[in-house]
Design a protein around this motif. Structure first.
Motif, PDB file in Angstrom:
ATOM      1  N   THR A 251      21.133  35.893  20.205  1.00  0.00           N
ATOM      2  CA  THR A 251      21.024  36.043  18.765  1.00  0.00           C
ATOM      3  C   THR A 251      22.422  36.291  18.197  1.00  0.00           C
ATOM      4  OG1 THR A 251      20.512  37.825  17.176  1.00  0.00           O
ATOM      5  CG2 THR A 251      20.106  38.296  19.440  1.00  0.00           C
TER       6      THR A 251
ATOM      7  N   ALA B 262      23.309  38.624  16.602  1.00  0.00           N
ATOM      8  CA  ALA B 262      23.564  40.064  16.671  1.00  0.00           C
ATOM      9  C   ALA B 262      24.266  40.463  17.974  1.00  0.00           C
ATOM     10  CB  ALA B 262      22.256  40.839  16.534  1.00  0.00           C
ATOM     11  N   PHE B 263      24.382  39.541  18.924  1.00  0.00           N
ATOM     12  CA  PHE B 263      25.078  39.863  20.168  1.00  0.00           C
ATOM     13  C   PHE B 263      26.533  40.234  19.876  1.00  0.00           C
ATOM     14  CE2 PHE B 263      22.813  37.883  24.071  1.00  0.00           C
ATOM     15  CZ  PHE B 263      21.598  38.409  23.652  1.00  0.00           C
TER      16      PHE B 263
ATOM     17  N   SER C 249      28.193  36.004  15.798  1.00  0.00           N
ATOM     18  CA  SER C 249      27.782  35.964  14.393  1.00  0.00           C
ATOM     19  C   SER C 249      28.396  34.784  13.668  1.00  0.00           C
ATOM     20  CB  SER C 249      28.174  37.271  13.702  1.00  0.00           C
ATOM     21  OG  SER C 249      27.853  37.240  12.328  1.00  0.00           O
TER      22      SER C 249
ATOM     23  N   VAL D 164      21.906  45.385  21.759  1.00  0.00           N
ATOM     24  CA  VAL D 164      21.268  44.823  20.565  1.00  0.00           C
ATOM     25  C   VAL D 164      20.177  45.785  20.115  1.00  0.00           C
ATOM     26  CG1 VAL D 164      19.982  42.878  19.596  1.00  0.00           C
ATOM     27  CG2 VAL D 164      21.743  42.475  21.336  1.00  0.00           C
TER      28      VAL D 164
ATOM     29  N   ASN E 141      14.433  46.344  23.734  1.00  0.00           N
ATOM     30  CA  ASN E 141      15.808  46.064  24.157  1.00  0.00           C
ATOM     31  C   ASN E 141      16.151  46.802  25.444  1.00  0.00           C
ATOM     32  OD1 ASN E 141      16.017  48.692  23.326  1.00  0.00           O
ATOM     33  ND2 ASN E 141      17.879  48.402  22.092  1.00  0.00           N
TER      34      ASN E 141
END
Length: 438
Positions: free
Chosen positions: A314, A316-317, A329, A429, A423
């Motif tokens: 994702t 968000a990593f 991102s 994350v 998670n």
């Protein structure tokens, strides 16, 4: 680890290609009808440097029923080629980098044929292959038969590593960077145990390599949960099935309240619509493979609400590209700007395998020495846009296992998004929600 034999059909789709395709095609397929149209070549950097060109063959299902895994390929390859435009300096020599892409057409036989052509006609120095056992297993077989270093992804490592007999395959040149079926099934089970259900798990498992692998490990995991837990298998079905009514009736009669499935995306869309039409709504639906993609979620609309999916990658990593420093991102945001499309999970891994390939080529000291490159892979550790990789620690030789998240599809500001609910394997994350029953 214990392993049960797969069906003869699954066995052929796995290791039969080393003899049936890799060797036979290698001896008689100097020219494969139609293959030339499936191959596209692009050179990064100027040729004529002191080291010449490093040729990387990239094979993926660009068309066919698995093409959803590669819908971001044009963008990914563009970013890789841009990052490598100035070439690589290795062992004091300057090399240009040429990426030759081939379409497996979602077919194991086609994947083997394209890999054969890349060896015989293009003289590739390195293979990269991605997206489901149907592509990566035959490419790996050809890499082993031809002595070409190879990095693979988006195929559970057990489906690639073990023979149908349960014995491990022997690899010299091929390495897998991806998650494990056993780890994923344990993660699902840990969530299932937190909910109030009757402990009856229905398995929607097709007659393919993934179906056989997940059936084996889901059954093993449910059996380990103790008395009162039960598995109701769908029975193997052929991809493209249009009528799931008999399977749905079987699940309803058995009182299934937890569903696991690993179909191709179109098949799950058909199944899930028919399930609702026939009054089958389990409390939990954990779907591997089919619901990784926004397009599949959008096709189901409100029916996808709170359906669970693994989440491998994702924006968000907190990681960045080792090739040019782009953050996860920004990688996703730039894709949106360039294409108008939402990021997809596979795009991170389809990029990361090139990062690993470049790291191995640099570490080898000589990118034209296949043995040196393969040895470099065996000792390789690093970090890519998808996170850390380490081929020195297992869980088995030639594998770097990837941790994953669990998420549920939810409507957020008018669109469907994956909301992280577990998670435990990747605390970097953050969790964004808790388990919601269907």
């Amino acid at each position: 680890m214990t392993n049960s034999p797969m069906s003869s059909r699954s066995q052929l789709s796995r290791r039969g290609f080393l003899g049936a395709a890799g060797v036979a095609l290698g001896g008689g397929l100097a020219s494969v009808a139609g293959c030339s149209s499936a191959l596209k070549s692009s050179t990064s950097g100027s040729s004529g440097g002191s080291g010449g060109a490093i040729k990387i063959g990239f094979i993926s299902p660009e068309t066919g029923q698995l093409s959803v895994f590669t819908q971001s390929n044009a963008y990914v390859l563009g970013q890789v080629r841009s990052a490598l435009a100035k070439g690589l300096t290795i062992g004091g020599k300057k090399y240009s980098v040429e990426i030759i892409s081939g379409d497996s057409q979602s077919s194991s036989a086609r994947a083997a044929a394209v890999a054969t052509q890349m060896v015989q006609q293009d003289s590739v120095d390195f293979f990269v292959a991605t997206a489901t056992p149907e592509t990566v297993i035959p490419v790996s077989s050809q890499a082993e038969a031809s002595g070409v270093p190879c990095v693979l992804t988006i195929c559970p490592w057990e489906q690639w590593y073990y023979k149908s007999s349960g014995a491990p395959n022997t690899f010299k040149y091929s390495y897998m960077y991806f998650l494990g079926t056993q780890e994923e099934t344990k993660l699902f089970a840990s969530v299932w145990q937190t909910a109030s259900t009757n402990h009856v798990v229905g398995g929607l498992w097709p007659d393919d390599v993934d179906g056989a692998g997940f059936q084996k490990y889901i059954t093993k995991q449910v059996d380990s949960l103790g008395a009162g837990w039960k598995v109701v298998p769908s029975g193997a079905y052929t991809d493209g099935l249009s009528d799931f009514t008999p399977i749905i009736s079987k699940f309803k009669t058995a009182g299934v309240e937890i569903l696991h499935a690993v179909p191709i995306p179109p098949d799950f869309i058909t199944f899930w619509r028919q399930a609702h039409q026939n009054g089958f709504t389990p409390k939990i639906a954990s779907i591997s493979k089919a619901l990784l993609f926004p397009s599949a979620a959008d096709a189901l609309g409100p029916l996808v609400e709170n359906v669970m999916s693994p989440l491998w990658w994702t924006p968000a990593f907190p990681y960045k590209s080792s090739l040019d420093g782009t953050t996860a991102s920004d990688f996703a945001a730039n894709y949106k700007t360039a294409t108008g499309n939402t990021w997809t999970q596979p795009m991170g891994f389809n990029y990361a395998v090139f990062e690993i390939a470049v790291a191995a080529l640099k570490a080898s000291g000589d990118p034209k020495d296949a043995g040196a490159v393969a040895h470099a892979l065996s000792t390789l550790k690093g970090e890519a846009i998808t996170g850390a990789y380490d081929f020195t620690t297992g869980p088995v030789p030639h594998v770097s296992q990837v941790p994953e998240l669990l998420a549920q599809w939810r409507s957020v500001s008018g669109r469907y998004e994956l909301v992280v609910i577990n998670n435990s394997l990747l605390p970097a994350v953050p969790v964004a929600g808790s388990l919601e029953l269907l």
